[in-house]
Design a protein around this motif. Structure first.
Motif, PDB file in Angstrom:
ATOM      1  N   ARG A  34      -4.953 -23.481  -4.323  1.00 12.93           N
ATOM      2  CA  ARG A  34      -4.537 -23.100  -5.682  1.00 12.93           C
ATOM      3  C   ARG A  34      -3.696 -21.826  -5.646  1.00 12.93           C
ATOM      4  NH1 ARG A  34      -5.873 -24.045 -11.020  1.00 12.93           N
ATOM      5  NH2 ARG A  34      -7.467 -25.582 -10.449  1.00 12.93           N
ATOM      6  N   ARG A  35      -4.120 -20.858  -4.840  1.00 17.70           N
ATOM      7  CA  ARG A  35      -3.369 -19.603  -4.731  1.00 17.70           C
ATOM      8  C   ARG A  35      -1.986 -19.844  -4.126  1.00 17.70           C
ATOM      9  NH1 ARG A  35      -8.266 -17.666  -2.526  1.00 17.70           N
ATOM     10  NH2 ARG A  35      -7.233 -17.334  -0.503  1.00 17.70           N
ATOM     11  N   ALA A  36      -1.937 -20.726  -3.096  1.00 15.62           N
ATOM     12  CA  ALA A  36      -0.648 -21.011  -2.450  1.00 15.62           C
ATOM     13  C   ALA A  36       0.312 -21.688  -3.418  1.00 15.62           C
ATOM     14  CB  ALA A  36      -0.877 -21.899  -1.226  1.00 15.62           C
ATOM     15  N   ILE A  37      -0.215 -22.621  -4.205  1.00 13.31           N
ATOM     16  CA  ILE A  37       0.630 -23.321  -5.172  1.00 13.31           C
ATOM     17  C   ILE A  37       1.121 -22.364  -6.243  1.00 13.31           C
ATOM     18  CG2 ILE A  37       0.619 -25.098  -6.974  1.00 13.31           C
ATOM     19  CD1 ILE A  37      -1.370 -26.664  -5.186  1.00 13.31           C
ATOM     20  N   SER A  38       0.235 -21.499  -6.726  1.00 13.38           N
ATOM     21  CA  SER A  38       0.601 -20.536  -7.769  1.00 13.38           C
ATOM     22  C   SER A  38       1.703 -19.595  -7.298  1.00 13.38           C
ATOM     23  CB  SER A  38      -0.623 -19.717  -8.191  1.00 13.38           C
ATOM     24  OG  SER A  38      -1.612 -20.558  -8.742  1.00 13.38           O
ATOM     25  N   SER A  39       1.648 -19.230  -6.010  1.00 14.46           N
ATOM     26  CA  SER A  39       2.655 -18.317  -5.464  1.00 14.46           C
ATOM     27  C   SER A  39       3.948 -19.026  -5.085  1.00 14.46           C
ATOM     28  CB  SER A  39       2.093 -17.606  -4.228  1.00 14.46           C
ATOM     29  OG  SER A  39       1.935 -18.525  -3.148  1.00 14.46           O
ATOM     30  N   GLY A  40       3.883 -20.347  -4.996  1.00 11.10           N
ATOM     31  CA  GLY A  40       5.051 -21.114  -4.569  1.00 11.10           C
ATOM     32  C   GLY A  40       5.270 -21.095  -3.077  1.00 11.10           C
ATOM     33  N   GLN A  41       4.343 -20.468  -2.334  1.00  9.63           N
ATOM     34  CA  GLN A  41       4.463 -20.369  -0.874  1.00  9.63           C
ATOM     35  C   GLN A  41       3.495 -21.349  -0.216  1.00  9.63           C
ATOM     36  OE1 GLN A  41       6.842 -18.333   0.507  1.00  9.63           O
ATOM     37  NE2 GLN A  41       7.409 -18.025  -1.650  1.00  9.63           N
ATOM     38  N   VAL A  42       3.866 -22.605  -0.237  1.00  9.19           N
ATOM     39  CA  VAL A  42       2.991 -23.645   0.321  1.00  9.19           C
ATOM     40  C   VAL A  42       3.296 -23.821   1.805  1.00  9.19           C
ATOM     41  CG1 VAL A  42       2.326 -26.072   0.212  1.00  9.19           C
ATOM     42  CG2 VAL A  42       2.853 -24.824  -1.886  1.00  9.19           C
ATOM     43  N   PRO A  43       2.309 -23.619   2.679  1.00  4.50           N
ATOM     44  CA  PRO A  43       2.550 -23.761   4.117  1.00  4.50           C
ATOM     45  C   PRO A  43       2.477 -25.223   4.551  1.00  4.50           C
ATOM     46  CG  PRO A  43       0.262 -23.199   3.758  1.00  4.50           C
ATOM     47  CD  PRO A  43       0.908 -23.230   2.394  1.00  4.50           C
ATOM     48  N   SER A  44       2.984 -25.509   5.731  1.00  7.58           N
ATOM     49  CA  SER A  44       2.719 -26.818   6.320  1.00  7.58           C
ATOM     50  C   SER A  44       1.224 -26.911   6.590  1.00  7.58           C
ATOM     51  CB  SER A  44       3.500 -26.991   7.625  1.00  7.58           C
ATOM     52  OG  SER A  44       4.876 -27.170   7.357  1.00  7.58           O
ATOM     53  N   ALA A  63       3.485 -31.333  -4.667  1.00 11.23           N
ATOM     54  CA  ALA A  63       4.900 -31.655  -4.892  1.00 11.23           C
ATOM     55  C   ALA A  63       5.272 -31.493  -6.363  1.00 11.23           C
ATOM     56  CB  ALA A  63       5.189 -33.071  -4.418  1.00 11.23           C
ATOM     57  N   ASN A  64       4.371 -31.950  -7.256  1.00 14.56           N
ATOM     58  CA  ASN A  64       4.638 -31.832  -8.697  1.00 14.56           C
ATOM     59  C   ASN A  64       4.686 -30.377  -9.143  1.00 14.56           C
ATOM     60  OD1 ASN A  64       4.715 -34.601  -9.043  1.00 14.56           O
ATOM     61  ND2 ASN A  64       2.546 -34.766  -9.586  1.00 14.56           N
ATOM     62  N   GLU A  65       3.759 -29.590  -8.617  1.00 18.53           N
ATOM     63  CA  GLU A  65       3.633 -28.201  -9.055  1.00 18.53           C
ATOM     64  C   GLU A  65       4.786 -27.330  -8.575  1.00 18.53           C
ATOM     65  OE1 GLU A  65       1.362 -26.777 -10.984  1.00 18.53           O
ATOM     66  OE2 GLU A  65      -0.186 -28.319 -11.175  1.00 18.53           O
ATOM     67  N   VAL A  66       5.215 -27.515  -7.335  1.00 16.80           N
ATOM     68  CA  VAL A  66       6.253 -26.626  -6.786  1.00 16.80           C
ATOM     69  C   VAL A  66       7.665 -27.157  -7.015  1.00 16.80           C
ATOM     70  CG1 VAL A  66       4.684 -25.696  -5.040  1.00 16.80           C
ATOM     71  CG2 VAL A  66       6.104 -27.666  -4.466  1.00 16.80           C
TER      72      VAL A  66
END
Length: 422
Positions: A34-44, A63-66
């Protein structure tokens, strides 16, 4: 009126994190995803967990969120060519997300094709697997990804899924559904949300009349009918693997290779089959033919290197060899009895003579005193007590009735005389 004919599990697939049931440790209020999605920094990442726990759903939500291009591949049907095509496409535009379902089925070459793009950030990889990635995914790929573990859904999660489906799904709301019993529904789903919802829909569709009363008996009956349908497609996973193992244990190479073919034609993971053969080689053959474990282990390694379809030949060689081998479960029985004994007797004191004595103080206390180094004695054997005093003379390993283990029995008898009753 439009009728959605897709399965209930697909109709109920969440499109946002707030609707996802389960995996609170990842997507809850303070969850790492959730934190990664909120920040837009999604790792592999590699999503590792049982079937039906939300791996594909999480990938879609990310995918939908970012708001990034989203590509999906199935490792069952895709190869290096398809991977490279998506990487090339992604390199021309925005950083894309590539979701690979059952990534453990990719061989080394296919996984290697991803490395450069993941490292450069051309794509964000989301791999889904039901297998331990430490064994099934290249270490180089794991080092470039985060591994997140998903848990089987609890009874509370399953209850919530059923309630949501009955309240929200337009197709189910057309009927009056009475949830009288849920034990069979939950037990047969085994923590798999997808299986739960599709089984629920199957029971409802199987029931005639406007009012649909869900009982354990109706669930079991519907599940059995479904199993028959799966059998025609060669996908009765548990029944076929059981027949496969029992055929090898029963020394019937003809039946064993037949069930091997059933699994292969049904799309079973060849590495899953190979792992079961390694277990069987020790559990059902053991010291009756120690080469069986060597053969099975080598087959597992070869299957990992070669991949499908050629791995079927390697599996056939191993299967027919194991089925034609002498059998013994003596080693399996020995560890079962030993574990049972430990559970009953607890932490018994190790005899002083065979304790480690790395310091002077320990030597002064008698650690290691009286130990006889076997190689200093005739035939490399010196009789002494190795078991704790409370269980002296207890026999846990009883060699099987076969030529190889009879030799082991004779050897042990020459060393231990009557002590263990060999």
């Amino acid at each position: 009126m439009f009728q959605d004919t897709s399965p209930l599990a697909e109709r109920m697939r969440p499109s946002k994190l707030s609707d996802l049931v389960g995996q609170e440790h990842l997507v809850g209020e303070n969850g790492v995803l959730r934190r990664a999605i909120s920040s837009g920094q999604v790792p592999s990442m590699i999503l590792w967990g049982p079937p039906g726990t939300g791996k594909t759903t999480i990938a879609n939500i990310i995918a939908n969120e970012v708001k990034r291009p989203f590509h999906t591949l199935s490792a069952i049907s895709a190869g290096v060519k398809e991977v490279r095509e998506i990487i090339q496409l992604a390199s021309r535009g925005n950083k894309a997300i590539l979701f690979i379902d059952e990534i453990h089925r990719f061989n080394k070459a296919q996984q290697d094709a991803l490395l450069g793009a993941v490292e450069k950030g051309t794509i964000t990889l989301i791999g889904a697997t039901t297998e331990n990635p430490s064994f099934e995914v290249n270490s180089a790929l794991i080092s470039r990804s985060q591994v997140y573990t998903l848990n089987a859904l609890t009874k509370e999660h399953l209850t919530l899924l059923v309630e949501k489906a009955l309240q929200q799904d337009e197709e189910l709301k057309k009927d009056e559904v009475v949830l009288k019993e849920t034990e069979a529904l939950f037990n047969l789903s085994g923590g798999d949300g997808r299986k739960l919802l599709n089984l629920l829909e199957l029971v409802i569709k199987s029931d005639e009349g406007k009012q649909k009363i869900i009982t354990d008996e109706k669930v079991i009956e519907a599940a059995q009918r479904k199993t028959v349908l799966y059998d025609k497609k060669g996908a009765m996973h548990y029944d076929v693997i059981s027949a496969f193992i029992k055929s090898i244990r029963g020394s019937d190479p003809n039946a064993a290779v037949y069930y091997l073919a059933r699994m292969i034609e049904g799309g079973e993971d060849v590495k899953f089959i190979a792992r079961r053969l390694v277990i069987l080689a020790s559990e059902d053959i053991g010291n009756a033919n120690p080469t069986a474990l060597v053969m099975a282990t080598n087959a597992f390694q070869a299957v990992n290197m070669i991949g499908y379809p050629e791995s079927r030949i390697i599996l056939s060689q191993c299967v027919t060899y194991l089925a034609s081998s002498p059998k013994s479960n003596a080693s399996y029985m020995a560890i079962n009895q030993a574990q049972s004994l430990v559970q009953k007797t607890g932490d018994l004191s190790v005899p002083m003579a065979i304790r480690n004595s790395p310091t002077k103080l320990m030597k002064d206390q008698g650690y290691g005193k009286g130990y006889k180094y076997a190689h200093d004695h005739p035939m490399n054997f010196a009789e002494m007590e190795f078991l704790p005093k409370e269980i002296e003379g207890m026999k846990l390993y009883d060699p099987g009735k076969n030529a190889r283990e009879e030799e082991l029995r004779k050897f042990l008898r020459t060393r231990w005389k009557e002590k263990y009753g060999y």
